[in-house]
Scaffold this active site. Structure first.
Site, mmCIF file in Angstrom:
data_model
loop_
_atom_site.group_PDB
_atom_site.id
_atom_site.type_symbol
_atom_site.label_atom_id
_atom_site.label_comp_id
_atom_site.label_asym_id
_atom_site.label_seq_id
_atom_site.Cartn_x
_atom_site.Cartn_y
_atom_site.Cartn_z
ATOM 1 N N SER A 10 0.832 -1.210 0.000
ATOM 2 C CA SER A 10 0.000 0.000 0.000
ATOM 3 C C SER A 10 0.863 1.255 0.000
ATOM 4 C CB SER A 10 -0.919 0.043 1.215
ATOM 5 O OG SER A 10 -1.633 1.268 1.211
ATOM 6 N N LYS A 68 -4.365 -6.700 3.692
ATOM 7 C CA LYS A 68 -4.403 -5.611 2.700
ATOM 8 C C LYS A 68 -5.843 -5.312 2.297
ATOM 9 C CE LYS A 68 -3.285 -2.436 -0.134
ATOM 10 N NZ LYS A 68 -3.255 -2.478 -1.561
ATOM 11 N N HIS A 127 -7.355 -3.381 5.025
ATOM 12 C CA HIS A 127 -6.765 -2.033 4.927
ATOM 13 C C HIS A 127 -7.552 -1.212 3.903
ATOM 14 C CE1 HIS A 127 -4.333 0.793 2.597
ATOM 15 N NE2 HIS A 127 -3.661 1.050 3.698
HETATM 16 P P1 NDP Z 1 -0.655 -1.053 -14.068
HETATM 17 O O1 NDP Z 1 -1.910 -1.159 -14.843
HETATM 18 O O2 NDP Z 1 0.007 0.266 -13.959
HETATM 19 O O3 NDP Z 1 0.422 -2.076 -14.656
HETATM 20 C C1 NDP Z 1 0.082 -3.394 -14.903
HETATM 21 C C2 NDP Z 1 1.318 -4.147 -15.322
HETATM 22 O O4 NDP Z 1 0.965 -5.512 -15.474
HETATM 23 C C3 NDP Z 1 1.901 -3.686 -16.629
HETATM 24 O O5 NDP Z 1 3.289 -3.822 -16.551
HETATM 25 C C4 NDP Z 1 1.298 -4.674 -17.624
HETATM 26 O O6 NDP Z 1 2.125 -4.896 -18.747
HETATM 27 C C5 NDP Z 1 1.281 -5.912 -16.809
HETATM 28 N N1 NDP Z 1 0.255 -6.848 -17.227
HETATM 29 C C6 NDP Z 1 -1.070 -6.640 -17.358
HETATM 30 N N2 NDP Z 1 -1.676 -7.766 -17.731
HETATM 31 C C7 NDP Z 1 -0.717 -8.695 -17.852
HETATM 32 C C8 NDP Z 1 -0.733 -10.056 -18.209
HETATM 33 N N3 NDP Z 1 -1.867 -10.672 -18.516
HETATM 34 N N4 NDP Z 1 0.456 -10.709 -18.232
HETATM 35 C C9 NDP Z 1 1.605 -10.079 -17.922
HETATM 36 N N5 NDP Z 1 1.686 -8.785 -17.584
HETATM 37 C C10 NDP Z 1 0.521 -8.112 -17.539
HETATM 38 O O7 NDP Z 1 -0.978 -1.674 -12.627
HETATM 39 P P2 NDP Z 1 -0.461 -1.214 -11.202
HETATM 40 O O8 NDP Z 1 1.019 -1.167 -11.212
HETATM 41 O O9 NDP Z 1 -1.228 -0.022 -10.741
HETATM 42 O O10 NDP Z 1 -0.980 -2.430 -10.292
HETATM 43 C C11 NDP Z 1 -0.306 -3.671 -10.188
HETATM 44 C C12 NDP Z 1 -0.900 -4.393 -8.997
HETATM 45 O O11 NDP Z 1 -0.676 -3.618 -7.824
HETATM 46 C C13 NDP Z 1 -2.411 -4.592 -9.085
HETATM 47 O O12 NDP Z 1 -2.781 -5.790 -8.466
HETATM 48 C C14 NDP Z 1 -2.947 -3.436 -8.278
HETATM 49 O O13 NDP Z 1 -4.230 -3.685 -7.750
HETATM 50 C C15 NDP Z 1 -1.907 -3.351 -7.180
HETATM 51 N N6 NDP Z 1 -1.821 -2.075 -6.498
HETATM 52 C C16 NDP Z 1 -1.901 -0.896 -7.194
HETATM 53 C C17 NDP Z 1 -1.809 0.311 -6.507
HETATM 54 C C18 NDP Z 1 -1.841 1.627 -7.236
HETATM 55 O O14 NDP Z 1 -1.918 2.648 -6.549
HETATM 56 N N7 NDP Z 1 -1.785 1.646 -8.562
HETATM 57 C C19 NDP Z 1 -1.645 0.344 -5.042
HETATM 58 C C20 NDP Z 1 -1.512 -0.949 -4.436
HETATM 59 C C21 NDP Z 1 -1.616 -2.104 -5.148
HETATM 60 P P3 NDP Z 1 1.957 -4.101 -20.152
HETATM 61 O O15 NDP Z 1 2.901 -2.940 -20.070
HETATM 62 O O16 NDP Z 1 2.351 -5.098 -21.159
HETATM 63 O O17 NDP Z 1 0.516 -3.704 -20.245
#
Ligand code: NDP
Length: 465
Positions: A128, A182, A185
């Site tokens: 988080s 989480k 949270h």
């Molecule tokens: P993003 O949408 O910014 O990034 C997603 C990433 O995952 C990209 O690198 C994408 O690659 C990749 N991806 C998506 N689908 C696939 C797939 N099928 N196979 C392989 N790679 C894939 O997401 P976030 O970084 O925001 O979130 C990541 C995780 O963290 C999620 O579970 C989210 O809920 C969690 N999270 C997010 C927060 C936030 O504030 N954003 C806070 C806390 C947790 P590509 O570049 O090829 O699309």
């Protein structure tokens, strides 16, 4: 060369920030992203930290770059992408290697994946703090086999937020315990945000204050008992001007809240556990109401506008009401964690949860340090019963009642604050009204009831004779 300490899959918002954080703390990290251009772009952004980062064009290259026994952190969207990446990595990894899911997984998925991965370890961590937290210090809630935790603890504690010298990363139990913490949270985050939005509504629609003035109120509260990241950013949001219109940015933001599901999961799991988290449930429902914009506009046309001006409340009443609502909400949230820990045999350290939430995460606040202390005194006692918080509630529940009552009288919806008040009143009523429900159940279904006078159970009323 197999020299990197950890691999990371998914260079999106969170993954990229975490990779830079890991590299900055002196660990070597190999990274892979589904879309290769993003990896190139990321390496350009990494600047001098690129020395600690190995970009991989394929998963094979990623695995080859990590020192065995390997650990690979997945930072991809929760759900199918996690299963897809586990399926793709598993043939490339060896027994003793480890896959860590750092996304917002449903804890049931984490439990399932734990059972499925066989010789390759699986571990779930909730992260988080958004992008900023991931880059400079998130709160990390871990769950899985203790031996796996010991392996990754040094990296996770090094990258976590720091609260007065203590890292905000900890292990909360086997299986899906970390992702469960989480989820709760995030449920609490929904509730905190909703209660702030409700108070904002009273300040705006009831008291006629402008955004800038409301921002000043939040700024003042942030210097007191309500000090928290969410109050702080609410003040900033309220004071921010829109560059296009020149007016307050809040005036141009559509009043329909998005959600990704973790608040809903909290409410669902709470129902499974029979744990009352009414403030969180109200907050989730309020987001659903917010998204029905067309229906709300039609109902306003039909019934007349809801909010009416009021002069009966002060800013201090609102501050006290928010304080009481927050204590009640957290008391429910920690109660839910205790119920889950009992149900799943996690033996969860509740004071440690409060300690991890003190910095780095979205719900960080000054009050969490006192919560950690109160839970440590007696982890089995409801937070609202701890002397420190009971004393604050004694001082503030009158204001919560006044705010809820006045809001109701003036047509201002305050569902989360109302839910907190109803919970408080329910919990301090030793002789409740469920005797009527038991009477009804016995009347129509012969479900039986316990008698107050002699303590016997399974008794029936004379209506069935
Ligand atoms: P993003 O949408 O910014 O990034 C997603 C990433 O995952 C990209 O690198 C994408 O690659 C990749 N991806 C998506 N689908 C696939 C797939 N099928 N196979 C392989 N790679 C894939 O997401 P976030 O970084 O925001 O979130 C990541 C995780 O963290 C999620 O579970 C989210 O809920 C969690 N999270 C997010 C927060 C936030 O504030 N954003 C806070 C806390 C947790 P590509 O570049 O090829 O699309």
């Amino acid at each position: 060369m197999s020299e990197r300490d950890i691999g990371l899959v998914g260079l999106g918002t969170m993954g990229a920030a975490l990779a830079l954080n890991i590299a900055e703390k002196g660990f070597g990290v190999a990274v892979w992203n589904r879309t290769g251009e993003r990896t190139t772009e990321f390496m350009d952004e990494a600047g001098p930290l690129a020395a600690n980062i190995t970009p991989a064009a394929t998963l094979e290259e990623l695995v080859a770059a990590i020192r065995p026994p390997r650990a690979v952190l997945l930072m991809v969207p929760a759900g199918d992408p996690v299963d897809q990446q586990i399926a793709a990595l598993t043939p490339l990894l060896s027994d003793g290697d480890l896959i860590i899911d750092g996304g917002n997984a449903n804890f049931h998925d984490t439990e399932r994946r734990n059972a499925e991965t066989g010789g390759i370890g699986f571990f779930g961590i909730g992260v988080s703090g958004g992008e900023e937290g991931a880059r400079h210090g998130p709160a990390i809630m871990a769950g899985g086999e203790p031996s796996l935790w010991q392996r990754i603890e040094p990296i996770l504690k090094a990258i976590a937020a720091d609260y007065e010298g203590e890292p905000c990363a900890d292990w909360f139990g086997p299986g899906g315990a970390g992702h469960f913490v989480k989820t709760v949270h995030n449920g609490i985050e929904y509730a905190d945000m909703q209660m702030i939005a409700e108070v904002y509504g009273i300040l705006r629609d009831g008291m006629g204050k402008g955004s800038d003035e409301i921002g000043t109120v939040f700024e003042r509260w942030n210097a007191g008992r309500l000090q928290s990241y969410l109050i702080e950013i609410s003040g900033i949001v309220a004071k921010t001007a829109d560059t296009a219109s020149g007016g307050p940015i809040l005036d141009v933001i559509v009043d329909a809240a998005g959600q990704k599901g973790t608040g809903r999961w909290t409410a669902i799991e709470a129902q499974h556990l029979a744990a009352p988290v009414t403030v969180i449930e109200a907050a989730v429902a309020a987001r659903n109401v917010s998204s029905r914009r067309t229906a709300r506009a039609e109902a306003e046309d039909l019934f007349g506008t809801g909010p009416e001006p009021l002069s009966s409340l002060t800013v201090d009443d609102l501050e006290a009401a928010l304080t009481a609502g927050k204590i009640l909400c957290y008391s429910q949230g920690f109660g839910m964690l205790a119920a889950a820990s009992d149900r799943h045999g996690w033996n969860m350290n509740l004071p440690a949860v409060a300690r991890v939430w003190r910095a780095g995460c979205i719900i960080r606040s000054g009050m969490l340090d006192d919560m950690a202390a109160a839970l440590a005194e007696d982890p089995g006692r409801a937070l609202m019963m701890a002397p420190f918080f009971a004393d604050i509630l004694k001082d503030t529940h009158g204001s919560l009642r006044k705010v809820v009552a006045e809001a109701a009288r003036h047509g201002i919806a305050v569902p989360a604050l109302s839910a907190g008040l109803a919970y408080f009143d329910g919990m301090r009523t030793a002789r409740g009204t469920a005797n009527m429900i038991q009477g009804q159940r016995d009347y129509f279904g012969r479900h039986g009831f316990a008698r107050l006078d002699d303590g016997t159970e399974g008794r029936h009323g004379p209506w069935a004779d």
